[in-house]
Design an enzyme around this catalytic site. Structure first.
Site, PDB file in Angstrom:
ATOM      1  N   THR A 141       0.853  -1.189   0.000  1.00  0.00           N
ATOM      2  CA  THR A 141       0.000   0.000   0.000  1.00  0.00           C
ATOM      3  C   THR A 141       0.885   1.233   0.000  1.00  0.00           C
ATOM      4  O   THR A 141       1.878   1.299   0.724  1.00  0.00           O
ATOM      5  CB  THR A 141      -0.924   0.012   1.228  1.00  0.00           C
ATOM      6  OG1 THR A 141      -1.747  -1.162   1.166  1.00  0.00           O
ATOM      7  CG2 THR A 141      -1.844   1.225   1.220  1.00  0.00           C
ATOM      8  N   PHE A 166       1.054   5.192   0.741  1.00  0.00           N
ATOM      9  CA  PHE A 166       0.393   6.236   1.526  1.00  0.00           C
ATOM     10  C   PHE A 166       0.977   7.581   1.137  1.00  0.00           C
ATOM     11  O   PHE A 166       2.150   7.668   0.771  1.00  0.00           O
ATOM     12  CB  PHE A 166       0.663   6.044   3.024  1.00  0.00           C
ATOM     13  CG  PHE A 166       0.004   4.824   3.622  1.00  0.00           C
ATOM     14  CD1 PHE A 166       0.574   3.572   3.465  1.00  0.00           C
ATOM     15  CD2 PHE A 166      -1.179   4.938   4.354  1.00  0.00           C
ATOM     16  CE1 PHE A 166      -0.020   2.451   4.028  1.00  0.00           C
ATOM     17  CE2 PHE A 166      -1.782   3.816   4.918  1.00  0.00           C
ATOM     18  CZ  PHE A 166      -1.198   2.577   4.751  1.00  0.00           C
TER      19      PHE A 166
END
Ligand code: PEP
Ligand code: MN
Length: 679
Positions: free
Chosen positions: A278, A280
């Protein structure tokens, strides 16, 4: 604990303590160098030849102690990533390194959520920053607090490699006055956690953040009578589980979140893909400067005017200036259906004159152009980020105009896709992220066939340690005799993937049958079409429909033109990721298994933009001949090699006469390096 374990354990504890002490000392030295780099603005951030020297010393040292250079190399890689991070942080914050900054940072979720873990990673090397972390029930609330001045930054997940972009974050970036000032990439390892003694078969409900649930669908679908429920974040699903105290409930969260709450891990790694990351973004109210020596990224939102070709003109403005576009996504504007906003990420710095010019030009084709920020660009491991200037140098062809690109194919009639056009750049094809073509050399190695778990694991290890980049291994073998070993089939493919994963090598395997294409493509990083199947046109058509690179071997009696026509079949189906392979042809000569057609290499280079690699193993048929043939192929301009090797050649079930040993592989790598094709 039995008595004899105590002394070695005490020794280990003492050594670990010393290791940490040494890492701390190393980082002090790294900081000293970093400080001088931060004052001397001409000094490059990375010194590649110095890094190579350090790696070579480390490898020699490991080998003299009889240690695996692969595993010790991984330790060094992490140490170097850490060192780089330490120096990068010094660059931008050297001005106020002495005074402590109190930062209030918001995120969605509770302690132990992935956002919380990401903050720890992102700020780990900023000792002058004291973080005050604040969890919120939604992204929007965190952003409200930022806008009100209650926070200095907010951390928002923006995209995930499995689930894709997070719409809500994009909407916030579009509608609020925010600036992206940094990014971080977190490897995500979803765990199924429950109460101690819980039985997976008895679970009735599993809770997690909806995106996490979406990433684990394959595993979750195997459970019967079990519902899923969305929560605000992964860690709060674990908190809920603890509060409910029901053994029929479970949560999906990080190992860290489970550990904090004393929950039991019922199953690790349940995501649909082994690699799950992921990204960010850290957002603030104002833009922040980025040292020009750090790799950087810019994010933009664009709405084009409704004229034909507007978007193409915008993209061309980047392409002409060799600015690399890393993301392009279109999203409908919720308030005006069928109108789209384009989200773009490019590599580079706001102050780079090429970027300024490109943005000026784009604004003439756009209704709106919003800069979301310019910030340090991170990679998953930190080791393969190349500053933008290097990328520009690697581009082989001069910038082309549309008319140049459209020049007709010469003397290659019928090869609309594989044919080489004048001024056409050589193509790069990637196997699991490893590039081949346009100057990138690829070494593929491994056994002819996958035989056992131990054999393929040892094979993967020898390939990795020698410096190979891709692991080969046949699970389905096209043998001339029906009585020879035919391969293990799908269980063999599973073993191959397992060995590849253990040594971080993408894998390639041969596909024989039409009906196996999709299933093999699901787990192998690349598919091989063997010499005996080069003109199996139905197989080629099917391969045109998969999103996996195809290594196409030249048929035993195929001409160069036949090989290109076969490649054209795959490409005409839509799959442009074709790598050609010269592996020897049938001639009257019987002294070698096949006659390696070295001339095919420069001839193919004339006629096609596709990468061309060579298989000297099947041409030679004998170990002693493989290295000289490989040397000739590399010297003649091959973009890579595929060779067979085996941990125990004498007992190989397939093609044992031509299997290279570990020593042979080392010698091969030395030859390639000697010819300047590998670092
Ligand atoms: C192989 O690579 O294992 C193989 C069978 O090669 P070819 O198709 O070139 O004979
Ligand atoms: Mn073989």
């Amino acid at each position: 604990m039995s008595g004899e374990l105590q002394p070695p354990r005490s020794r280990i504890d003492e050594i670990d303590r010393q290791l940490v002490e040494l890492v701390a000392e190393r980082m002090n030295a790294v900081r000293e160098i970093g400080k001088s780099k931060s004052t001397d603005t001409e000094a490059p951030l990375r010194d590649h030849s110095r890094e190579q020297e350090v790696q070579a010393h480390w490898q020699d040292e490991a080998e003299t102690h009889g240690l695996s250079s692969y595993f010790t190399g991984r330790i060094l890689r992490e140490v170097m990533n850490y060192s780089r991070r330490v120096q990068e942080e010094l660059l931008d914050r050297s001005q106020d390194a002495t005074h402590v900054r109190h930062l209030r940072v918001g995120f969605q979720g509770v302690a132990g959520s992935y956002s919380d873990l990401t903050l720890t990673k992102l700020f780990s090397e900023r000792p002058q920053c004291r973080l005050e972390r604040k969890g919120f029930s939604s992204f929007a609330r965190a952003v409200d607090a930022l806008e009100n001045g209650d926070l200095d930054y907010a951390l928002l997940p923006i995209e995930n490699t499995i689930a894709g972009s997070l719409n809500e974050t994009y909407q916030l970036l579009a509608n609020r006055q925010l600036s992206i000032v940094d990014e971080e990439i977190l490897p995500v390892d979803h765990c199924l956690v429950g109460l101690a003694g819980a039985d997976v078969e008895q679970l009735r409900v599993i809770r997690s953040h909806p995106v996490a649930l979406q990433q684990c669908t394959i595993w979750l679908n195997k459970l019967s009578n079990c519902a899923t429920e969305g929560t605000t974040d992964t860690a709060s699903s674990a908190e809920m589980l603890l509060a409910n105290n029901d053994p029929h409930e479970a949560a999906i969260c990080s190992e860290e979140a489970a550990g904090r709450l004393g929950l039991t891990i019922l199953q690790r790694n349940i995501a649909n893909q082994a690699h799950n990351y992921t990204r960010f973004v850290l957002v603030g109210r104002d833009p922040e400067p980025v040292d020009s020596r750090r790799p950087a990224r810019m994010s933009l939102i664009l709405m084009v005017n409704h004229r034909r070709g507007s978007l193409a003109k915008c993209l061309e403005a980047f392409a002409r200036r060799q600015i690399n576009l890393t993301k392009l996504e279109s999203r409908a504007k919720p308030e005006s259906p069928w109108e789209y906003q384009f989200y773009l990420d490019i590599e580079g710095h706001r102050d780079d004159p090429r970027i300024k010019e490109a943005l000026d030009e784009i604004s003439t084709h756009a209704n709106t152009l919003k800069e979301l920020g310019c910030y340090p660009r991170r990679s998953v491991f930190g080791e393969d980020l190349v500053p933008e200037e290097h990328v520009a140098e690697e581009v082989v062809a001069a910038p082309q105009t549309t008319s140049q690109a459209e020049i007709k194919v010469v003397s290659n009639s019928g090869l609309r896709r594989s044919g080489r056009k004048p001024a056409h750049e050589p193509s790069i094809v990637k196997i699991g992220g490893v590039p081949v073509g346009a100057g990138h050399f690829m070494l593929i190695a491994g056994p002819c066939a996958v035989e056992t778990r131990a054999q393929i694991t040892a094979g993967a290890r020898m390939v990795r340690e020698a410096g190979g980049q891709v692991l080969r291994g046949g699970a389905f073998k096209p043998r001339s005799s029906p009585y020879s070993f035919q391969g293990l089939g799908f269980p063999g493919l599973e073993l191959l993937c397992e060995a590849g994963a253990a040594y971080e090598l993408p894998v390639i395997t041969e596909v024989l049958r039409l009906e196996d294409v999709n299933r093999i493509a699901q787990s192998a990083d690349a598919l091989q079409v063997g010499a005996r199947n080069m003109q199996n046109f139905e197989l080629l058509k099917k391969l045109g429909k998969v999103d996996r690179p195809v290594l196409l071997k030249r048929g035993l009696s195929a001409t160069v033109a036949d090989l290109l026509a076969a490649a054209e079949y795959i490409m005409a189906g839509g799959n442009q990721q074709v790598i050609l392979c010269e592996r020897g042809i049938r001639t009257f000569e019987t002294a070698t298994r096949s006659t390696l057609d070295i001339s095919a290499i420069p001839v193919l280079k004339e006629r096609t933009h596709l990468p061309v690699i060579v298989d000297p193993s099947h041409a030679a048929g004998r170990r002693e001949l493989v290295l000289p043939l490989a040397a000739a192929a590399v010297a003649a301009g091959a973009d890579g090699l595929i060779v067979e090797c085996h941990p125990d050649p004498d007992n190989a079930l397939c093609d044992k006469e031509q299997a290279l040993t570990r020593e042979d592989l080392d010698e091969l790598v030395a030859i390639i390096k000697g010819l300047g094709r590998m670092n």
